[in-house]
Write a protein that holds these residues in place. Structure first.
Motif, mmCIF file in Angstrom:
data_model
loop_
_atom_site.group_PDB
_atom_site.id
_atom_site.type_symbol
_atom_site.label_atom_id
_atom_site.label_comp_id
_atom_site.label_asym_id
_atom_site.label_seq_id
_atom_site.Cartn_x
_atom_site.Cartn_y
_atom_site.Cartn_z
ATOM 1 N N MET A 1 0.835 -1.179 0.000
ATOM 2 C CA MET A 1 0.000 0.000 0.000
ATOM 3 C C MET A 1 0.885 1.250 0.000
ATOM 4 O O MET A 1 1.891 1.295 0.684
ATOM 5 C CB MET A 1 -0.898 0.024 1.238
ATOM 6 N N ARG A 2 0.463 2.223 -0.782
ATOM 7 C CA ARG A 2 1.151 3.512 -0.869
ATOM 8 C C ARG A 2 0.128 4.607 -0.574
ATOM 9 O O ARG A 2 -1.071 4.387 -0.635
ATOM 10 C CB ARG A 2 1.730 3.742 -2.264
ATOM 11 N N THR A 3 0.612 5.799 -0.303
ATOM 12 C CA THR A 3 -0.264 6.933 -0.043
ATOM 13 C C THR A 3 -0.123 7.945 -1.167
ATOM 14 O O THR A 3 0.989 8.325 -1.529
ATOM 15 C CB THR A 3 0.088 7.603 1.299
ATOM 16 N N CYS A 4 -1.237 8.391 -1.705
ATOM 17 C CA CYS A 4 -1.253 9.412 -2.746
ATOM 18 C C CYS A 4 -0.850 10.744 -2.118
ATOM 19 O O CYS A 4 -1.414 11.141 -1.102
ATOM 20 C CB CYS A 4 -2.641 9.503 -3.377
ATOM 21 N N ALA A 5 0.097 11.439 -2.738
ATOM 22 C CA ALA A 5 0.558 12.728 -2.217
ATOM 23 C C ALA A 5 -0.484 13.817 -2.403
ATOM 24 O O ALA A 5 -0.415 14.850 -1.744
ATOM 25 C CB ALA A 5 1.855 13.131 -2.903
ATOM 26 N N GLY A 6 -1.457 13.603 -3.269
ATOM 27 C CA GLY A 6 -2.482 14.613 -3.512
ATOM 28 C C GLY A 6 -3.645 14.510 -2.554
ATOM 29 O O GLY A 6 -3.927 15.430 -1.793
ATOM 30 N N SER A 14 -0.321 -0.575 -7.805
ATOM 31 C CA SER A 14 -0.756 -0.665 -9.195
ATOM 32 C C SER A 14 -1.781 0.415 -9.562
ATOM 33 O O SER A 14 -1.998 0.686 -10.737
ATOM 34 C CB SER A 14 -1.343 -2.042 -9.478
ATOM 35 N N ASP A 15 -2.406 1.033 -8.569
ATOM 36 C CA ASP A 15 -3.399 2.080 -8.816
ATOM 37 C C ASP A 15 -2.782 3.475 -8.841
ATOM 38 O O ASP A 15 -3.472 4.444 -9.127
ATOM 39 C CB ASP A 15 -4.476 2.049 -7.734
ATOM 40 N N LEU A 16 -1.504 3.595 -8.517
ATOM 41 C CA LEU A 16 -0.839 4.890 -8.430
ATOM 42 C C LEU A 16 0.254 5.012 -9.482
ATOM 43 O O LEU A 16 0.690 4.022 -10.054
ATOM 44 C CB LEU A 16 -0.232 5.076 -7.037
ATOM 45 N N VAL A 17 0.705 6.238 -9.691
ATOM 46 C CA VAL A 17 1.796 6.530 -10.620
ATOM 47 C C VAL A 17 2.934 7.143 -9.810
ATOM 48 O O VAL A 17 2.706 7.983 -8.935
ATOM 49 C CB VAL A 17 1.341 7.525 -11.705
ATOM 50 N N ARG A 18 4.158 6.732 -10.109
ATOM 51 C CA ARG A 18 5.319 7.206 -9.369
ATOM 52 C C ARG A 18 5.995 8.336 -10.127
ATOM 53 O O ARG A 18 6.098 8.307 -11.347
ATOM 54 C CB ARG A 18 6.303 6.054 -9.177
ATOM 55 N N MET A 19 6.494 9.322 -9.398
ATOM 56 C CA MET A 19 7.269 10.415 -9.979
ATOM 57 C C MET A 19 8.616 10.478 -9.294
ATOM 58 O O MET A 19 8.721 10.233 -8.084
ATOM 59 C CB MET A 19 6.540 11.736 -9.798
ATOM 60 N N VAL A 20 9.644 10.785 -10.069
ATOM 61 C CA VAL A 20 11.003 10.898 -9.555
ATOM 62 C C VAL A 20 11.676 12.109 -10.179
ATOM 63 O O VAL A 20 11.185 12.672 -11.151
ATOM 64 C CB VAL A 20 11.852 9.637 -9.849
ATOM 65 N N VAL A 21 12.835 12.472 -9.646
ATOM 66 C CA VAL A 21 13.633 13.550 -10.219
ATOM 67 C C VAL A 21 14.577 12.936 -11.238
ATOM 68 O O VAL A 21 15.316 11.998 -10.929
ATOM 69 C CB VAL A 21 14.437 14.286 -9.130
ATOM 70 N N ASP A 22 14.547 13.465 -12.466
ATOM 71 C CA ASP A 22 15.461 13.024 -13.525
ATOM 72 C C ASP A 22 16.677 13.933 -13.489
ATOM 73 O O ASP A 22 16.626 15.083 -13.907
ATOM 74 C CB ASP A 22 14.776 13.103 -14.889
ATOM 75 N N ARG A 23 17.755 13.434 -12.971
ATOM 76 C CA ARG A 23 18.984 14.225 -12.837
ATOM 77 C C ARG A 23 19.915 14.037 -14.032
ATOM 78 O O ARG A 23 20.964 14.649 -14.091
ATOM 79 C CB ARG A 23 19.695 13.865 -11.551
#
Length: 84
Positions: A1-6, A14-23
């Motif tokens: 389980m993950r928590t939506c930041a919004g 599987s219901d969420l999308v991950r975001m990262v910093v592209d360095r």
């Protein structure tokens, strides 16, 4: 389980999308990691523009990624608009 930041609701990975910093780019930017395999700290969101708007308003993306100053999320917004 993950928590939506919004919306701060818990959901399966599987219901969420991950975001990262592209360095690796010339300037660091926040990008969507749909397969959740890119290295680095990630922030999870439901793939809905209202969750993205809430996270942006609360500065939850920058806080979750631990970046200062804020990085542009133009690529993330474009991805959300094309996938909703």
């Amino acid at each position: 389980m993950r928590t939506c930041a919004g919306c701060r609701r818990k959901a399966h990975r599987s219901d969420l999308v991950r975001m990262v910093v592209d360095r690796h780019a010339a300037t660091a930017t926040v990008v969507v990691d749909p397969r959740a395999v890119l290295p680095g700290r990630g922030v999870w969101l439901h793939p809905q523009t209202d969750c993205l708007d809430r996270a942006e308003t609360r500065r939850a993306i920058q806080r979750g990624l631990r970046v200062t100053p804020s990085l542009p999320i133009d690529q993330v917004r474009a991805w959300f608009e094309s996938h909703v």
